[in-house]
Design a protein around this motif. Structure first.
Motif, PDB file in Angstrom:
ATOM      1  N   THR A 128       0.835  -1.204   0.000  1.00 16.91           N
ATOM      2  CA  THR A 128       0.000   0.000   0.000  1.00 16.91           C
ATOM      3  C   THR A 128       0.869   1.253   0.000  1.00 16.91           C
ATOM      4  OG1 THR A 128      -1.754  -1.186   1.188  1.00 16.91           O
ATOM      5  CG2 THR A 128      -1.846   1.222   1.218  1.00 16.91           C
ATOM      6  N   ASP A 129       1.946   1.220   0.762  1.00 23.72           N
ATOM      7  CA  ASP A 129       2.879   2.353   0.777  1.00 23.72           C
ATOM      8  C   ASP A 129       3.522   2.549  -0.591  1.00 23.72           C
ATOM      9  OD1 ASP A 129       2.319   2.871   3.402  1.00 23.72           O
ATOM     10  OD2 ASP A 129       4.163   1.959   4.193  1.00 23.72           O
ATOM     11  N   MET A 130       3.784   1.472  -1.307  1.00 17.65           N
ATOM     12  CA  MET A 130       4.329   1.587  -2.665  1.00 17.65           C
ATOM     13  C   MET A 130       3.336   2.297  -3.579  1.00 17.65           C
ATOM     14  SD  MET A 130       6.113  -2.169  -3.173  1.00 17.65           S
ATOM     15  CE  MET A 130       6.745  -1.806  -4.810  1.00 17.65           C
ATOM     16  N   SER A 131       2.067   1.909  -3.461  1.00 18.23           N
ATOM     17  CA  SER A 131       1.033   2.532  -4.278  1.00 18.23           C
ATOM     18  C   SER A 131       0.887   4.015  -3.945  1.00 18.23           C
ATOM     19  CB  SER A 131      -0.298   1.801  -4.057  1.00 18.23           C
ATOM     20  OG  SER A 131      -1.305   2.315  -4.892  1.00 18.23           O
ATOM     21  N   ASP A 132       0.934   4.345  -2.660  1.00 12.38           N
ATOM     22  CA  ASP A 132       0.848   5.741  -2.234  1.00 12.38           C
ATOM     23  C   ASP A 132       2.041   6.540  -2.754  1.00 12.38           C
ATOM     24  OD1 ASP A 132      -1.481   5.132  -0.913  1.00 12.38           O
ATOM     25  OD2 ASP A 132      -0.556   5.019   1.085  1.00 12.38           O
ATOM     26  N   ALA A 133       3.233   5.918  -2.745  1.00  9.55           N
ATOM     27  CA  ALA A 133       4.426   6.595  -3.247  1.00  9.55           C
ATOM     28  C   ALA A 133       4.301   6.883  -4.737  1.00  9.55           C
ATOM     29  CB  ALA A 133       5.667   5.751  -2.974  1.00  9.55           C
ATOM     30  N   CYS A 134       3.652   5.977  -5.464  1.00 10.84           N
ATOM     31  CA  CYS A 134       3.401   6.215  -6.888  1.00 10.84           C
ATOM     32  C   CYS A 134       2.540   7.460  -7.078  1.00 10.84           C
ATOM     33  CB  CYS A 134       2.677   5.016  -7.502  1.00 10.84           C
ATOM     34  SG  CYS A 134       3.747   3.653  -7.952  1.00 10.84           S
ATOM     35  N   ALA A 135       1.489   7.553  -6.268  1.00  9.89           N
ATOM     36  CA  ALA A 135       0.576   8.698  -6.389  1.00  9.89           C
ATOM     37  C   ALA A 135       1.309  10.007  -6.121  1.00  9.89           C
ATOM     38  CB  ALA A 135      -0.594   8.531  -5.421  1.00  9.89           C
ATOM     39  N   ARG A 140      11.975   7.567  -3.929  1.00 11.87           N
ATOM     40  CA  ARG A 140      12.705   7.116  -2.741  1.00 11.87           C
ATOM     41  C   ARG A 140      11.780   6.362  -1.792  1.00 11.87           C
ATOM     42  NH1 ARG A 140      17.159   5.232  -1.366  1.00 11.87           N
ATOM     43  NH2 ARG A 140      18.060   6.796  -2.762  1.00 11.87           N
ATOM     44  N   ALA A 141      10.598   6.899  -1.553  1.00 14.95           N
ATOM     45  CA  ALA A 141       9.641   6.212  -0.686  1.00 14.95           C
ATOM     46  C   ALA A 141       9.204   4.890  -1.306  1.00 14.95           C
ATOM     47  CB  ALA A 141       8.429   7.106  -0.430  1.00 14.95           C
ATOM     48  N   TYR A 142       9.093   4.867  -2.634  1.00 16.69           N
ATOM     49  CA  TYR A 142       8.718   3.638  -3.326  1.00 16.69           C
ATOM     50  C   TYR A 142       9.758   2.557  -3.083  1.00 16.69           C
ATOM     51  CZ  TYR A 142       7.310   0.549  -7.170  1.00 16.69           C
ATOM     52  OH  TYR A 142       6.898  -0.527  -7.900  1.00 16.69           O
ATOM     53  N   LEU A 143      11.035   2.902  -3.235  1.00 14.10           N
ATOM     54  CA  LEU A 143      12.101   1.928  -3.022  1.00 14.10           C
ATOM     55  C   LEU A 143      12.087   1.398  -1.594  1.00 14.10           C
ATOM     56  CD1 LEU A 143      14.743   0.410  -3.697  1.00 14.10           C
ATOM     57  CD2 LEU A 143      15.967   2.484  -3.007  1.00 14.10           C
ATOM     58  N   GLU A 144      11.962   2.295  -0.621  1.00 13.22           N
ATOM     59  CA  GLU A 144      11.990   1.855   0.772  1.00 13.22           C
ATOM     60  C   GLU A 144      10.809   0.935   1.078  1.00 13.22           C
ATOM     61  OE1 GLU A 144      14.530   2.177   2.656  1.00 13.22           O
ATOM     62  OE2 GLU A 144      15.565   3.477   1.226  1.00 13.22           O
ATOM     63  N   ILE A 184      13.707   1.046 -15.834  1.00 16.72           N
ATOM     64  CA  ILE A 184      12.686   0.591 -14.894  1.00 16.72           C
ATOM     65  C   ILE A 184      13.137   0.740 -13.457  1.00 16.72           C
ATOM     66  CG2 ILE A 184      11.713  -1.033 -16.550  1.00 16.72           C
ATOM     67  CD1 ILE A 184      12.963  -3.279 -14.890  1.00 16.72           C
ATOM     68  N   THR A 185      14.147   1.605 -13.241  1.00 18.95           N
ATOM     69  CA  THR A 185      14.559   1.832 -11.856  1.00 18.95           C
ATOM     70  C   THR A 185      13.532   2.670 -11.109  1.00 18.95           C
ATOM     71  OG1 THR A 185      15.823   3.767 -12.539  1.00 18.95           O
ATOM     72  CG2 THR A 185      17.025   1.698 -12.334  1.00 18.95           C
ATOM     73  N   ARG A 186      12.721   3.411 -11.828  1.00 20.48           N
ATOM     74  CA  ARG A 186      11.733   4.265 -11.183  1.00 20.48           C
ATOM     75  C   ARG A 186      10.479   3.462 -10.849  1.00 20.48           C
ATOM     76  NH1 ARG A 186      13.905   6.587 -15.430  1.00 20.48           N
ATOM     77  NH2 ARG A 186      12.121   6.141 -16.753  1.00 20.48           N
ATOM     78  N   TRP A 187       9.658   4.040 -10.001  1.00 19.82           N
ATOM     79  CA  TRP A 187       8.397   3.415  -9.631  1.00 19.82           C
ATOM     80  C   TRP A 187       7.500   3.265 -10.860  1.00 19.82           C
ATOM     81  CZ3 TRP A 187       4.664   6.660 -11.223  1.00 19.82           C
ATOM     82  CH2 TRP A 187       5.002   8.002 -11.346  1.00 19.82           C
TER      83      TRP A 187
END
Length: 232
Positions: A128-135, A140-144, A184-187
């Motif tokens: 869920t945090d990954m999805s929020d980081a995408c938005a 950086r938050a996506y990676l973590e 594809i290193t980015r979210w």
């Protein structure tokens, strides 16, 4: 002024990277006195760095020869330090493919074991945090969150070997942040959605669905890396 620990790390990282890059070729002899002169450090700092390289399988002291560089078949390829060096070397894409193929055999099994466990919700929370980081377009938050996702998935499986493998996966994920050739290193939202599918199946306690979703997640990532790899 650099500390002894800082000097040790500098010598270790430079020698390790040179070996992995191939600028210190297999069979070459590392002469401690030359290394000490190059870096302006004591022989004891060099010896400690060589001991670490030996523990990682990159060098081996040989009687009447000296400390000799070993080939890749001797390296501890799952060690996070070696993964970091390979990630900064020309073998970046090769390492990604190799370890994604390994993960393809591990993470679906881990997902089936984690389904319905007390750790399943932590995996979903990370997804869920990954999805929020995408938005937020926060790479950086996506990676973590991605690191937390895979660590939680592997550790919640209850398999100690899988839990140990989490450090390898984290090191592999972190090499992607410095690879400028890799698109594809980015979210990506599609990748976040695949992580969410795994997390939801885990929380639902559906082992078969969780395993299939985890397999699809790693398989797509592997195929993306193969497509992005530069031609030989």
């Amino acid at each position: 002024m650099a500390t002894a620990r800082g000097l040790h790390a500098q010598v270790l990282d430079t020698l390790g990277q040179r070996i992995v890059d191939g600028s210190l070729a297999t069979g070459a002899v590392v002469r401690p006195e030359a290394v000490a002169d190059e870096f302006g450090v004591s022989r004891s700092v060099v010896r400690e760095a060589l001991r670490v390289l030996q523990s990682l399988g990159l060098v081996e002291p040989r009687q009447r020869v000296g400390t000799q560089v070993l080939g890749i078949t001797s390296w501890e390829l799952l060690a996070p330090t070696v993964i970091r060096w390979r990630g900064a070397s020309p073998s970046y894409f090769v390492q990604q493919r190799e370890l994604l193929e390994l993960r393809l055999g591990v993470e679906p099994v881990a997902a089936s074991l984690t389904a319905g466990s007390s750790g399943a919700r932590a995996v979903l929370h990370a997804a869920t945090d990954m999805s929020d980081a995408c938005a937020r377009e926060d790479s950086r938050a996506y990676l973590e969150a991605d690191v937390r996702f895979h660590r939680a998935l592997l550790t919640a499986s209850g398999n100690a070997v899988f839990a140990h493998f989490a450090g390898t996966v984290e090191a592999l994920l972190r090499t992607r942040t410095s690879e400028s050739r890799d698109t594809i290193t980015r979210w990506t939202r599609d990748a976040a959605a695949r992580h969410l599918a795994v997390g939801r199946a885990l929380v639902d306690g559906d082992a078969a669905a969780a395993s299939a979703a985890a397999g699809e997640l790693v398989r797509v990532t592997r195929d993306e890396f193969i497509a992005e790899a530069p031609s030989a």
